[in-house]
Design a protein around this motif. Sequence first.
Motif, mmCIF file in Angstrom:
data_model
loop_
_atom_site.group_PDB
_atom_site.id
_atom_site.type_symbol
_atom_site.label_atom_id
_atom_site.label_comp_id
_atom_site.label_asym_id
_atom_site.label_seq_id
_atom_site.Cartn_x
_atom_site.Cartn_y
_atom_site.Cartn_z
ATOM 1 N N GLU A 74 37.007 111.124 -25.894
ATOM 2 C CA GLU A 74 35.941 112.009 -26.569
ATOM 3 C C GLU A 74 35.143 112.967 -25.459
ATOM 4 O O GLU A 74 35.299 114.085 -25.535
ATOM 5 N N GLN A 75 34.991 112.230 -24.315
ATOM 6 C CA GLN A 75 34.030 113.020 -23.273
ATOM 7 C C GLN A 75 35.109 113.957 -22.558
ATOM 8 O O GLN A 75 34.778 115.117 -21.943
ATOM 9 N N PRO A 121 33.056 116.819 -25.027
ATOM 10 C CA PRO A 121 31.647 116.551 -24.549
ATOM 11 C C PRO A 121 30.675 117.195 -25.311
ATOM 12 O O PRO A 121 29.540 116.392 -25.459
ATOM 13 N N GLN A 122 30.836 118.257 -25.599
ATOM 14 C CA GLN A 122 29.751 119.092 -26.420
ATOM 15 C C GLN A 122 29.451 118.419 -27.961
ATOM 16 O O GLN A 122 28.493 118.145 -28.206
ATOM 17 N N THR A 123 30.552 117.909 -28.496
ATOM 18 C CA THR A 123 30.348 117.393 -29.631
ATOM 19 C C THR A 123 29.454 116.121 -29.576
ATOM 20 O O THR A 123 28.692 115.904 -30.606
ATOM 21 N N VAL A 124 29.900 115.234 -28.950
ATOM 22 C CA VAL A 124 28.958 113.967 -28.897
ATOM 23 C C VAL A 124 27.662 114.269 -28.223
ATOM 24 O O VAL A 124 26.733 113.679 -28.540
ATOM 25 N N GLY A 125 27.241 115.362 -27.593
ATOM 26 C CA GLY A 125 26.055 115.850 -27.025
ATOM 27 C C GLY A 125 25.251 116.015 -28.111
ATOM 28 O O GLY A 125 23.850 115.652 -27.983
ATOM 29 N N SER A 161 25.274 116.312 -20.483
ATOM 30 C CA SER A 161 25.750 117.059 -19.144
ATOM 31 C C SER A 161 26.619 115.865 -18.564
ATOM 32 O O SER A 161 27.404 116.306 -17.709
ATOM 33 N N ALA A 162 25.968 114.599 -18.486
ATOM 34 C CA ALA A 162 26.933 113.514 -17.942
ATOM 35 C C ALA A 162 28.401 113.492 -18.642
ATOM 36 O O ALA A 162 29.246 113.112 -17.952
ATOM 37 N N ALA A 163 28.223 113.689 -19.828
ATOM 38 C CA ALA A 163 29.665 113.536 -20.486
ATOM 39 C C ALA A 163 30.735 114.736 -19.992
ATOM 40 O O ALA A 163 31.880 114.357 -19.916
ATOM 41 N N ARG A 164 30.066 115.956 -19.801
ATOM 42 C CA ARG A 164 30.891 116.868 -19.347
ATOM 43 C C ARG A 164 31.670 116.664 -17.973
ATOM 44 O O ARG A 164 32.728 117.114 -17.360
#
Length: 419
Positions: A272-273, A277-281, A339-342
């Motif tokens: 996912e990330q 990543p934006q979606t989970v954000g 931002s961490a997920a990105r």
Amino acid sequence: MIPQPTRRQLLQGSLAVAASTVLVQVPADAAPATGIRPFRVAVRREQLADLHRRVAATRWPTRELVDDRSQGVQLATAQALARFWTNRYDWRRFEAKLNSLPQFKTEIDGVDIHFVHVRSKHRNALPLVMTHGWPGSIVELLETIGPLTDPTAHGGTAADAFHLVLPSIPGFGFSGKPGDLGWDTARTARAWAELMRRLGYPRYVAQGGDLGAAVTDNLGRLAPAGLLGIHLNLLVSALGSTAGLPTNTTEEKAAAAALQTFSASGKGYIVEQATRPQTVGYAVRDSPVALAAWMLDHDTDSYLKISHAFRGGRPSGNLTREHVLDNVSLYWLTGTGESAARAYWERTQSAGHTLPPVAVPVSFSAFPGEIFVAPRSWAETSYPTLSYYHQAGRGGHFAAWEEPALFTRELRAAFRSIR
């Protein structure tokens, strides 16, 4: 305006003067872009009150239909965490702990980098830059500061001392969020090399686990001037593929089987990330409980123990409920979930890039609770310059967090020959 610190103040790790903003920084015009500014943390009461309101307003899902974690973080675990978060957890305790440490910021490549810098009292201490992972932060490394910088007070000798630099990866914690593409682990590694140069360290070593292992691996491949060696506790190359790695011995077969299990059922958060990543954000920025659940749904032995601790079990080593919520709260209060997920997306985008092999000495510590226990043969195949390998008796994926004393002993042994 806070004055620019002198080199002597910087090297002694002086503290800054407190201010009242959410994340206290020196104004942009207070120091040149390449300057190093003192930093302190001060979260407004309104932010903490909003956190509690949002936790209380959580719309809970129905209970999972299985009796294990195979459908994700269990409802009882999430609700126990929420109760502890609002009724017993004290952010101010952790804030005071952070502000007792020498913290700084410096702009590198357009992004403010936050770091803790603690110098040892021992004259010949070896400079060490350590990089955290995801869903960790500098929180996972804080308990190693004392043993690493002051070994004579923690069962070691003066010859074991390190000067310690703990930076936050861009997009994590108190570091700035990248406003452009390209902040992969190689770019972060280059930033660390520049950071160590600015701190005046002509010779240093580096360490990393999880995402930090990828940064440290890249640092070893870039081989900046002054880097003497690296230490890893995750074999990141094997996560992508085991092609070329031997699978003949019992240890090798067990590692390959563990990786296959992880790939089949444990890496949903990576997919996912790395792709969306934006979606989970949206969830992790809007709901504290969604953020906590996303961070706990990390299929490693360490996070399984965290879930157990929140449901009345005994904490595993240093993975207490307070320390876990220090980390989750840091993500929430800095608004860095997305931002961490990105960082995973960036790493995927640069997957085809090639870097030279690691030329500096490599040390590797294998912990039994890791995603897979990399055998010596895998470490030697991945790193022909392997100079130290050891399998620890306990500890997991977040080894420095879970077993700081044992982790410290590993680093002392790993870098002893380099000194």
